[in-house]
Design a protein around this motif. Structure first.
Motif, PDB file in Angstrom:
ATOM      1  N   VAL A  97      -5.003  11.083 -28.541  1.00  0.00           N
ATOM      2  CA  VAL A  97      -4.348  11.425 -27.054  1.00  0.00           C
ATOM      3  C   VAL A  97      -3.061  10.666 -26.992  1.00  0.00           C
ATOM      4  N   ILE A  98      -1.988  11.631 -26.218  1.00  0.00           N
ATOM      5  CA  ILE A  98      -0.789  11.121 -25.805  1.00  0.00           C
ATOM      6  C   ILE A  98      -0.554  11.079 -24.643  1.00  0.00           C
ATOM      7  N   LEU A  99      -0.495   9.818 -23.876  1.00  0.00           N
ATOM      8  CA  LEU A  99      -0.563   9.522 -22.473  1.00  0.00           C
ATOM      9  C   LEU A  99       1.078   9.321 -22.053  1.00  0.00           C
ATOM     10  N   ILE A 100       1.489  10.094 -21.213  1.00  0.00           N
ATOM     11  CA  ILE A 100       2.908  10.204 -20.539  1.00  0.00           C
ATOM     12  C   ILE A 100       2.847   9.594 -19.276  1.00  0.00           C
ATOM     13  N   GLU A 101       3.744   8.565 -19.385  1.00  0.00           N
ATOM     14  CA  GLU A 101       3.936   7.677 -18.028  1.00  0.00           C
ATOM     15  C   GLU A 101       5.285   7.350 -17.777  1.00  0.00           C
ATOM     16  N   LYS A 102       5.987   7.712 -16.336  1.00  0.00           N
ATOM     17  CA  LYS A 102       7.204   7.493 -16.253  1.00  0.00           C
ATOM     18  C   LYS A 102       7.503   6.135 -15.544  1.00  0.00           C
ATOM     19  N   ASP A 103       6.492   5.573 -15.139  1.00  0.00           N
ATOM     20  CA  ASP A 103       6.460   4.156 -14.528  1.00  0.00           C
ATOM     21  C   ASP A 103       5.600   3.049 -15.205  1.00  0.00           C
ATOM     22  N   LYS A 104       4.746   2.772 -14.566  1.00  0.00           N
ATOM     23  CA  LYS A 104       3.468   1.847 -15.294  1.00  0.00           C
ATOM     24  C   LYS A 104       2.179   2.401 -15.270  1.00  0.00           C
ATOM     25  N   VAL A 105       1.448   2.031 -16.534  1.00  0.00           N
ATOM     26  CA  VAL A 105       0.056   2.700 -16.467  1.00  0.00           C
ATOM     27  C   VAL A 105      -0.652   1.943 -15.531  1.00  0.00           C
ATOM     28  N   GLY A 106      -1.478   2.558 -14.796  1.00  0.00           N
ATOM     29  CA  GLY A 106      -2.277   2.086 -13.759  1.00  0.00           C
ATOM     30  C   GLY A 106      -2.138   2.670 -12.548  1.00  0.00           C
ATOM     31  N   GLY A 107      -0.710   3.404 -12.394  1.00  0.00           N
ATOM     32  CA  GLY A 107      -0.297   4.248 -11.199  1.00  0.00           C
ATOM     33  C   GLY A 107      -0.493   3.666  -9.849  1.00  0.00           C
ATOM     34  N   THR A 108      -0.569   4.718  -8.881  1.00  0.00           N
ATOM     35  CA  THR A 108      -0.651   4.071  -7.430  1.00  0.00           C
ATOM     36  C   THR A 108      -1.725   3.002  -7.251  1.00  0.00           C
ATOM     37  N   CYS A 109      -3.048   3.242  -7.740  1.00  0.00           N
ATOM     38  CA  CYS A 109      -4.274   2.388  -7.477  1.00  0.00           C
ATOM     39  C   CYS A 109      -3.913   0.805  -7.747  1.00  0.00           C
ATOM     40  N   LEU A 110      -3.255   0.652  -9.059  1.00  0.00           N
ATOM     41  CA  LEU A 110      -3.114  -0.664  -9.509  1.00  0.00           C
ATOM     42  C   LEU A 110      -1.797  -1.395  -8.842  1.00  0.00           C
ATOM     43  N   HIS A 111      -0.833  -0.547  -8.864  1.00  0.00           N
ATOM     44  CA  HIS A 111       0.564  -0.918  -8.413  1.00  0.00           C
ATOM     45  C   HIS A 111       1.061  -0.973  -7.121  1.00  0.00           C
ATOM     46  N   ARG A 112       0.593   0.013  -6.257  1.00  0.00           N
ATOM     47  CA  ARG A 112       0.971   0.360  -4.795  1.00  0.00           C
ATOM     48  C   ARG A 112      -0.222   0.694  -3.791  1.00  0.00           C
ATOM     49  N   GLY A 113      -1.492   0.617  -4.264  1.00  0.00           N
ATOM     50  CA  GLY A 113      -2.597   0.944  -3.652  1.00  0.00           C
ATOM     51  C   GLY A 113      -3.742   0.195  -3.625  1.00  0.00           C
ATOM     52  N   CYS A 114      -4.820   0.483  -4.140  1.00  0.00           N
ATOM     53  CA  CYS A 114      -6.316  -0.273  -4.007  1.00  0.00           C
ATOM     54  C   CYS A 114      -5.987  -1.900  -4.227  1.00  0.00           C
ATOM     55  N   ILE A 115      -5.574  -2.298  -5.389  1.00  0.00           N
ATOM     56  CA  ILE A 115      -5.721  -3.662  -5.774  1.00  0.00           C
ATOM     57  C   ILE A 115      -4.453  -4.533  -5.182  1.00  0.00           C
ATOM     58  N   PRO A 116      -3.479  -3.989  -4.696  1.00  0.00           N
ATOM     59  CA  PRO A 116      -2.428  -5.069  -4.040  1.00  0.00           C
ATOM     60  C   PRO A 116      -2.959  -4.950  -2.539  1.00  0.00           C
ATOM     61  N   THR A 117      -3.314  -3.959  -1.965  1.00  0.00           N
ATOM     62  CA  THR A 117      -4.129  -4.035  -0.438  1.00  0.00           C
ATOM     63  C   THR A 117      -5.094  -4.846  -0.344  1.00  0.00           C
ATOM     64  N   LYS A 118      -5.994  -4.736  -1.531  1.00  0.00           N
ATOM     65  CA  LYS A 118      -7.120  -5.496  -1.326  1.00  0.00           C
ATOM     66  C   LYS A 118      -6.882  -7.187  -1.491  1.00  0.00           C
ATOM     67  N   ALA A 119      -5.732  -7.504  -2.310  1.00  0.00           N
ATOM     68  CA  ALA A 119      -5.517  -8.740  -2.308  1.00  0.00           C
ATOM     69  C   ALA A 119      -4.935  -9.319  -0.934  1.00  0.00           C
ATOM     70  N   LEU A 120      -4.054  -8.473  -0.378  1.00  0.00           N
ATOM     71  CA  LEU A 120      -3.665  -8.904   0.970  1.00  0.00           C
ATOM     72  C   LEU A 120      -4.611  -8.831   2.065  1.00  0.00           C
ATOM     73  N   LEU A 121      -5.573  -7.973   1.881  1.00  0.00           N
ATOM     74  CA  LEU A 121      -6.764  -8.118   2.721  1.00  0.00           C
ATOM     75  C   LEU A 121      -7.838  -9.364   2.484  1.00  0.00           C
ATOM     76  N   HIS A 122      -7.860  -9.888   1.314  1.00  0.00           N
ATOM     77  CA  HIS A 122      -8.500 -11.187   0.948  1.00  0.00           C
ATOM     78  C   HIS A 122      -7.684 -12.217   1.763  1.00  0.00           C
ATOM     79  N   ALA A 123      -6.619 -12.247   1.525  1.00  0.00           N
ATOM     80  CA  ALA A 123      -5.327 -13.404   2.078  1.00  0.00           C
ATOM     81  C   ALA A 123      -5.609 -13.264   3.419  1.00  0.00           C
ATOM     82  N   ALA A 124      -5.779 -12.034   4.001  1.00  0.00           N
ATOM     83  CA  ALA A 124      -6.092 -12.094   5.589  1.00  0.00           C
ATOM     84  C   ALA A 124      -7.462 -12.605   5.992  1.00  0.00           C
ATOM     85  N   GLU A 125      -8.177 -12.434   5.190  1.00  0.00           N
ATOM     86  CA  GLU A 125      -9.794 -13.000   5.510  1.00  0.00           C
ATOM     87  C   GLU A 125      -9.532 -14.547   5.335  1.00  0.00           C
TER      88      GLU A 125
END
Ligand SMILES: Cc1cc2nc3c(=O)[nH]c(=O)nc-3n(C[C@H](O)[C@H](O)[C@H](O)COP(=O)(O)OP(=O)(O)OC[C@H]3O[C@@H](n4cnc5c(N)ncnc54)[C@H](O)[C@@H]3O)c2cc1C
Length: 456
Positions: free
Chosen positions: A31-59
């Motif tokens: 397998v060759i995996l081509i990524e221009k930014d960071k492996v993990g994409g939106t979910c890890l860097h700008r989506g699921c994970i950071p938003t849920k950390a904010l939501l936990h801080a909110a809780e």
């Protein structure tokens, strides 16, 4: 020297791309995996994970503010956004490190750079061509805006909202879908004055109407303002404020406008159209086996029309790897993909809404189990409910839940849905007491005509 040919070349290392890479590598494919930014994409860097950390801080902020109801003397002194951001960024960095470790451990060749599909089996990165017996297009999505609404300054999308170093005093959220309500929830818990503006008649409009009503009631209680069925007409900003106007003539002044009007496919400039890939409004079209119209070219994740969810991307990525390896995997049932909206209260669902079931079957049987009957929910002082939707004389075809942490309960509902179980099959399952999960068992007991902690 980096290999330039492999069994599989994947363009984009987000949820769909990396899941496909890991499963394919596990099956012995190169397998060759081509990524221009960071492996993990939106979910890890700008989506699921950071938003849920904010939501936990909110809780945590809510708990500090509301400790009194449990007889515990607490108070909220304030929100230190630098502290919140370093907690959030630490989680993301740790998971990113883990992913890079998995890339290495799986012997996936990672090419860092911007790729362009030049077809038929080739992706070009900085002048080097990478060819695969198979190619997977996995370039994901971006935050959309509206015509004439430029992002910058006090007008932001979720990308910028995730790294604000202050809590806005007054914020307008344009869009009452999943991303809009999550940020609205966080900022309200952090003390902001929040107004959501939604063009459709209800918040979380993709969910069962019952769920929208529950969320709207809870938001009203929390002081989150919202206007539904209204059309945005424009926004102007100065250094000090942004003014948001509706077509009705109503205006709102705020410190910040979050534009949360959905996500579009990241396909522009990727060479897809020129290479002859069949597309629709920027999305790459595939058949149910995730094959594009070009031989041995697949597409995955947000780039493919349908639910834009990380776990859909994971499952599609695994599916493609197994398809390429000749394992003939079972086609993914889109309706069986669980959806969770993580605002407070959460909404979790799988299968059909009541309206969809009625459209499909002509009628539907429903049952709403109120969490007021669930001991653990009462201990936690949470409210909400579980709605079961059943085909006439048939199995359960949909489950929708609203309440704190109901996202953690959707797994069982997903199993029940995908097994096409009847209420009487599920009713005998034993749930530990007292748990919130027990509410699911009680709901099924009631639907099977044997209610326990609720009057039939
Ligand atoms: C604020 C927010 C919250 C969310 N919360 C959730 C949630 O709680 N649960 C959930 O399931 N989903 C959530 N999502 C959705 C989820 O993030 C996406 O569904 C998921 O990331 C899609 O995965 P993907 O692989 O299709 O695309 P992406 O994750 O977008 O990955 C695409 C990758 O391709 C790379 N790329 C693009 N073009 C090129 C190129 N030319 N060359 C090389 N690389 C390229 C990008 O850099 C990116 O890394 C959320 C999204 C947002 C924005």
């Amino acid at each position: 020297m980096t290999d330039t040919s492999a069994d599989l070349v994947i363009l984009g290392g987000g949820s769909g791309g990396y899941a496909c890479a890991f499963r394919a590598a596990g099956l012995g494919l190169s397998v060759i995996l081509i990524e221009k930014d960071k492996v993990g994409g939106t979910c890890l860097h700008r989506g699921c994970i950071p938003t849920k950390a904010l939501l936990h801080a909110a809780e945590v902020a809510d708990i500090a503010r509301e400790g009194d109801q449990f007889g515990v003397k607490t108070s909220l002194e304030g929100i230190d956004m630098n502290g919140v951001n370093s907690y959030k960024d630490g989680i993301v960095a740790g998971l990113h490190k883990g992913l890079l470790g998995l890339v290495k451990a799986n012997k996936v060749t990672l090419v860092e750079g911007e790729g362009k599909f030049v077809g038929p089996n080739t992706v070009e990165v900085g002048g080097t061509r990478y060819t695969g017996k198979n190619v997977v297009l996995a370039t994901g999505s971006y935050a959309k805006t509206l015509p004439g609404l430029d992002i910058g300054g006090r007008i932001v999308t979720s990308d910028q909202a995730l790294s604000l170093d202050y809590v806005p005093e007054k914020v307008v959220v344009l869009g009452g879908g999943v991303i809009g309500v999550e940020f609205a929830s966080v900022w309200r818990s952090f003390g902001a004055d929040v107004t959501i503006v939604e063009a459709l008649p209800r918040l979380v409009p993709l969910e069962d109407e019952w769920a929208s009503k529950q969320v709207e009631r809870a938001f009203r209680k929390r002081g989150i303002k919202f206007k539904t069925g209204v059309r945005f007409s424009g926004a102007t900003q100065t250094d000090a404020a942004v003014t948001v106007s509706l077509e009705s003539g109503e205006t709102f002044d705020a410190d910040l406008l979050l534009v949360a009007v959905g996500r579009g496919p990241s396909s522009s400039g990727m060479g897809y159209e020129e290479a002859g890939v069949k597309m629709d409004r920027g999305f790459v079209l595939t058949d149910e086996r995730l094959r594009t119209n070009l031989p041995n070219v697949f597409a995955v994740g947000d780039l493919v029309p349908g639910l834009q969810l990380a776990h859909r991307g994971f499952q599609q990525g695994i599916f493609i790897a197994e398809e390429i390896a000749g394992l003939n995997p079972k086609v993914i049932d889109e309706a069986g993909i669980p959806k969770v909206t993580y605002c407070n209260p959460e909404v979790a669902s799988v299968g059909l809404s009541e309206a969809q079931a009625k459209e499909k079957y002509g009628s539907a049987e429903t049952l709403v189990y109120n969490l007021a009957g669930n001991g653990k929910s009462q201990i936690l002082k949470t409210s909400g409910g579980i709605k079961l939707i059943k085909a006439p004389d048939g199995p359960v075809v949909g489950v929708t839940m609203v309440g704190e942490r109901v996202g953690e309960l959707i797994g069982e509902a997903q199993l029940i849905y995908s097994w096409e179980a009847y209420p009487e099959d599920v009713a005998p399952l034993i749930h530990a007491h007292p748990t919130q999960n027990e509410a699911m068992g009680e709901a099924f007991l009631a639907l099977a005509g044997k209610p326990l902690h609720v009057h039939g």
